[in-house]
Design an enzyme around this catalytic site. Structure first.
Site, PDB file in Angstrom:
ATOM      1  N   TRP A 102       0.814  -1.216   0.000  1.00 28.24           N
ATOM      2  CA  TRP A 102       0.000   0.000   0.000  1.00 28.24           C
ATOM      3  C   TRP A 102       0.844   1.260   0.000  1.00 28.24           C
ATOM      4  O   TRP A 102       0.465   2.262  -0.609  1.00 28.24           O
ATOM      5  CB  TRP A 102      -1.038  -0.014   1.125  1.00 28.24           C
ATOM      6  CG  TRP A 102      -2.111  -1.024   0.826  1.00 28.24           C
ATOM      7  CD1 TRP A 102      -2.378  -2.166   1.513  1.00 28.24           C
ATOM      8  CD2 TRP A 102      -3.030  -1.005  -0.291  1.00 28.24           C
ATOM      9  NE1 TRP A 102      -3.406  -2.863   0.900  1.00 28.24           N
ATOM     10  CE2 TRP A 102      -3.817  -2.171  -0.207  1.00 28.24           C
ATOM     11  CE3 TRP A 102      -3.254  -0.124  -1.348  1.00 28.24           C
ATOM     12  CZ2 TRP A 102      -4.816  -2.473  -1.144  1.00 28.24           C
ATOM     13  CZ3 TRP A 102      -4.248  -0.418  -2.281  1.00 28.24           C
ATOM     14  CH2 TRP A 102      -5.012  -1.586  -2.167  1.00 28.24           C
ATOM     15  N   ASP A 172      -1.722   6.491   6.698  1.00 27.87           N
ATOM     16  CA  ASP A 172      -2.769   5.607   6.193  1.00 27.87           C
ATOM     17  C   ASP A 172      -2.988   4.533   7.252  1.00 27.87           C
ATOM     18  O   ASP A 172      -2.158   3.657   7.446  1.00 27.87           O
ATOM     19  CB  ASP A 172      -2.303   4.991   4.864  1.00 27.87           C
ATOM     20  CG  ASP A 172      -3.313   3.978   4.294  1.00 27.87           C
ATOM     21  OD1 ASP A 172      -4.325   3.695   4.967  1.00 27.87           O
ATOM     22  OD2 ASP A 172      -3.067   3.485   3.180  1.00 27.87           O
ATOM     23  N   LYS A 196     -12.285  -2.251   6.528  1.00 25.80           N
ATOM     24  CA  LYS A 196     -11.480  -3.204   7.280  1.00 25.80           C
ATOM     25  C   LYS A 196     -11.907  -3.261   8.745  1.00 25.80           C
ATOM     26  O   LYS A 196     -12.305  -4.297   9.223  1.00 25.80           O
ATOM     27  CB  LYS A 196      -9.998  -2.913   7.085  1.00 25.80           C
ATOM     28  CG  LYS A 196      -9.568  -3.484   5.721  1.00 25.80           C
ATOM     29  CD  LYS A 196      -8.403  -2.867   5.059  1.00 25.80           C
ATOM     30  CE  LYS A 196      -8.357  -3.302   3.590  1.00 25.80           C
ATOM     31  NZ  LYS A 196      -7.501  -2.466   2.772  1.00 25.80           N
TER      32      LYS A 196
HETATM   33  C1  LIG Z   1      -6.988  -1.877   1.628  1.00 27.24           C
HETATM   34  C2  LIG Z   1      -6.035  -0.740   1.778  1.00 27.24           C
HETATM   35  C3  LIG Z   1      -6.014   0.375   0.900  1.00 27.24           C
HETATM   36  C4  LIG Z   1      -6.920   0.459  -0.326  1.00 27.24           C
HETATM   37  O1  LIG Z   1      -8.099   1.034  -0.010  1.00 27.24           O
HETATM   38  P1  LIG Z   1      -9.280   1.313  -1.058  1.00 27.24           P
HETATM   39  O2  LIG Z   1     -10.369   1.791  -0.162  1.00 27.24           O
HETATM   40  O3  LIG Z   1      -9.584   0.035  -1.761  1.00 27.24           O
HETATM   41  O4  LIG Z   1      -8.816   2.370  -1.974  1.00 27.24           O
HETATM   42  C5  LIG Z   1      -5.133   1.396   1.177  1.00 27.24           C
HETATM   43  N1  LIG Z   1      -4.298   1.338   2.227  1.00 27.24           N
HETATM   44  C6  LIG Z   1      -4.286   0.301   3.083  1.00 27.24           C
HETATM   45  C7  LIG Z   1      -3.340   0.293   4.231  1.00 27.24           C
HETATM   46  C8  LIG Z   1      -5.150  -0.758   2.879  1.00 27.24           C
HETATM   47  O5  LIG Z   1      -5.141  -1.790   3.731  1.00 27.24           O
END
Ligand SMILES: *Cc1c(COP(=O)(O)O)cnc(C)c1O
Length: 366
Positions: A102, A172, A196
């Site tokens: 990511w 993030d 998540k």
């Molecule tokens: C799953 C994930 C993403 C992607 O997110 P989307 O909502 O599909 O754009 C980005 N960063 C992390 C850390 C993730 O686990």
């Protein structure tokens, strides 16, 4: 036996939340209609958004000088919105850590807006560990620092806050947001999509400090500018009403049933300890990918000795009602995700299966 969900995302949600969501699809009692058909301009929905915001503020003890926004476009859109706000037109580079899948998706998006300095990369070694402080020479002049708190694909999680306090710190936290307390004062912008730890897919939570918006470039497309979203309390255009309502149900559950982030963290630690104990019982059989000190409490990634055993493991787990264990398509292997909605009982059941599978060397049947 009911099926158990260990999916990496969208992930498992708490049973009481699913029940309340089912009821709301039938009818919101105060309204007499389904949540799927409620106007985003209704007073009811405005209250839903405000209540979400209140719970996030209470759970994290946020100061008034922060905005809590509910946006669309997933975390991937944040990969672009952040550098649009903080890097466009700036001379100083942004600093990024390349700690996994990511991180690597975020970096090229920032480069569209300006200079990026990658402070450290784990790519060549297959993203099996995180950097130590000694390996990180942060600049005090960077436009901002960006890192991923939990690398969902590789199962690597930072256990400390990185960077200089004078440089805007952006993280993030898609896959570990609200899994435990956060030192929020030290972050200038935190983002996490819902699918998540927070609810179904469709909404992204952004917590950001007011002052970050003071120098926003004037040429941003309106919908990609945080300010109109902040001014209109996240109802700028039509938001995903149902997804936001489901996030509200999760936030209520987290605050009032679990009891808050300290309690949630204790439960998550117990789950992770239980699972890693099972993995570590024979590291030649369940071969963990991540360095022990950087292991994630949210996503555990491991391989089995042969592709054949791995396939059999996943197939037999599915037959036993244990779903969502296939590793990310970029890595293969097995990934167990232990988001807030996964119970300790579910982890016990999984470990029971794993112990039995190992004891028979993957041969025969249980
Ligand atoms: C799953 C994930 C993403 C992607 O997110 P989307 O909502 O599909 O754009 C980005 N960063 C992390 C850390 C993730 O686990």
């Amino acid at each position: 036996m009911p099926k158990l969900n260990f999916s990496a995302g969208p992930g498992a949600l708490p049973e009481p939340v699913l029940q309340a969501a089912r009821d709301a699809i039938e009818e919101i009692p105060e309204l007499g209609i389904s949540v799927l058909g409620v106007s985003h301009r209704s007073d009811w929905f405005r209250q839903v958004v405000l209540e979400c915001e209140q719970h996030v503020r209470a759970l994290l003890q946020l100061p008034d000088s922060t905005h809590v926004l509910l946006l669309q476009g997933g975390s991937s859109l944040q990969f672009s919105m952040i550098p649009m706000l903080l890097l466009r037109g700036r001379k100083q580079p942004a600093e990024y850590l390349d700690t996994g899948y990511w991180s690597a998706m975020a970096i090229p998006e920032a480069r569209h807006e300006g200079a990026v300095r990658v402070l450290w990369s784990g790519r060549e070694k297959g993203y099996r560990r995180l950097p130590s402080d000694a390996e990180l020479a942060f600049s005090e002049q960077a436009s901002y620092l960006h890192y991923v708190s939990n690398e969902t694909v590789e199962g690597l999680q930072f256990k400390r806050v990185l960077g200089h306090d004078g440089v805007p710190r952006v993280s993030d936290m898609s896959s570990d947001f609200l899994s435990g307390p956060i030192d929020v004062e030290r972050f200038d912008l935190i983002y996490a999509h819902s699918q998540k730890n927070l609810g179904p897919a469709g909404v992204t939570l952004v917590v950001l400090k007011d002052q970050l918006l003071e120098h926003a470039p004037s040429d941003l497309p309106t919908i990609l500018d945080y300010r109109p979203h902040a001014e209109r309390h996240s109802i700028y255009n039509t938001p995903p009403v149902f997804a936001i309502y489901a996030v509200l149900l999760v936030l209520r559950w987290l605050r009032f049933e679990v009891g808050g982030l300290t309690e949630m963290s204790a439960i998550n630690s117990a789950k992770a300890e239980r699972l890693y104990r099972c993995i570590d019982a024979d590291p030649d059989f369940y071969q963990p990918r991540a360095a022990t000190s950087d292991r994630s409490k949210m996503n555990a990634v491991f391989n089995l000795p042969t592709p054949d055993l791995q396939e059999r493991f996943i197939r037999e787990a599915e037959q036993a009602g244990l779903l969502g264990l296939t590793g990310h398509r970029s890595l293969g292997g097995v990934r167990v995700s232990l988001y807030n909605g996964v119970t300790l009982e579910a982890v016990e059941t999984l470990c029971g299966f794993m112990d039995a599978f190992r004891e028979r060397g993957g041969l025969g049947t249980c």
